[in-house]
Design a protein around this motif. Structure first.
Motif, PDB file in Angstrom:
ATOM      1  N   THR A   1       0.842  -1.196   0.000  1.00  0.00           N
ATOM      2  CA  THR A   1       0.000   0.000   0.000  1.00  0.00           C
ATOM      3  C   THR A   1       0.872   1.238   0.000  1.00  0.00           C
ATOM      4  O   THR A   1       2.053   1.198   0.350  1.00  0.00           O
ATOM      5  CB  THR A   1      -0.927   0.030   1.225  1.00  0.00           C
ATOM      6  OG1 THR A   1      -0.114   0.047   2.407  1.00  0.00           O
ATOM      7  CG2 THR A   1      -1.869  -1.169   1.247  1.00  0.00           C
ATOM      8  N   ASP A   2       0.279   2.356  -0.374  1.00  0.00           N
ATOM      9  CA  ASP A   2       1.023   3.614  -0.400  1.00  0.00           C
ATOM     10  C   ASP A   2       1.533   4.017   0.980  1.00  0.00           C
ATOM     11  O   ASP A   2       2.486   4.785   1.085  1.00  0.00           O
ATOM     12  CB  ASP A   2       0.176   4.733  -1.002  1.00  0.00           C
ATOM     13  CG  ASP A   2       0.069   4.627  -2.525  1.00  0.00           C
ATOM     14  OD1 ASP A   2       0.859   3.868  -3.134  1.00  0.00           O
ATOM     15  OD2 ASP A   2      -0.799   5.297  -3.095  1.00  0.00           O
TER      16      ASP A   2
ATOM     17  N   SER B   1       2.258  -4.256   3.698  1.00  0.00           N
ATOM     18  CA  SER B   1       2.411  -5.199   2.592  1.00  0.00           C
ATOM     19  C   SER B   1       1.958  -6.601   2.974  1.00  0.00           C
ATOM     20  O   SER B   1       1.977  -6.973   4.155  1.00  0.00           O
ATOM     21  CB  SER B   1       3.865  -5.231   2.106  1.00  0.00           C
ATOM     22  OG  SER B   1       4.710  -5.759   3.101  1.00  0.00           O
TER      23      SER B   1
ATOM     24  N   GLY C   1      -1.780   1.452  -4.189  1.00  0.00           N
ATOM     25  CA  GLY C   1      -0.454   0.901  -3.961  1.00  0.00           C
ATOM     26  C   GLY C   1       0.054   0.215  -5.205  1.00  0.00           C
ATOM     27  O   GLY C   1      -0.392   0.510  -6.322  1.00  0.00           O
TER      28      GLY C   1
END
Length: 135
Positions: A79-80, A84, A104
């Protein structure tokens, strides 16, 4: 009774998998839900029989709870904000981002040449990529 119990176990399993980056053991699920270890293990097995999860052979250790993989794969969803998880395939990697409701990338590589590939999701949409992706 089993359906209600299995739904509680399933929800707990997914919540912990997303929060911790790994699935809870049946023992931890039993503790969290005030179940006996046998009840939690039986629920894990029913969830596997229902094709909700995949257990490591001869155990109640979760290998997969689609779209999440408990073991590293070639499909890492990030994700941004830096969280993870592993996906089982490229589709699951994208599914992880959708499941957690975040933009992401899915980092992977070309199975033919090994070149690094990055599939970016922005504003909930897959961004154009110069590659062929098989779903």
């Amino acid at each position: 009774m089993n359906d209600e119990l299995d739904n509680r176990v399933r929800l707990h399993l997914y919540e912990r998998f997303v929060a911790d980056g790994r699935p809870p053991s049946a023992a931890r699920t039993a503790e969290a839900l005030a179940l006996t270890p046998d009840e939690a293990e039986a629920s894990y097995r029913r969830l596997e029989q229902g094709r909700v999860i995949v257990l490591a052979p001869g155990t109640t250790n979760v290998w997969m709870a689609n779209p999440l993989s408990a073991v590293p794969t070639r499909f890492r969803a990030v994700t941004d904000d830096g969280r993870s998880w592993w996906g089982n395939c490229v589709w699951d990697g994208l599914g992880v981002l959708a499941m957690v409701g975040s933009d992401g990338v899915v980092d992977t590589s070309c199975p033919d040449c090994g070149e690094t590939l990055e599939l970016r999701v922005k504003n909930g949409e897959l961004q154009p990529v110069d590659a062929v992706v098989h779903f």
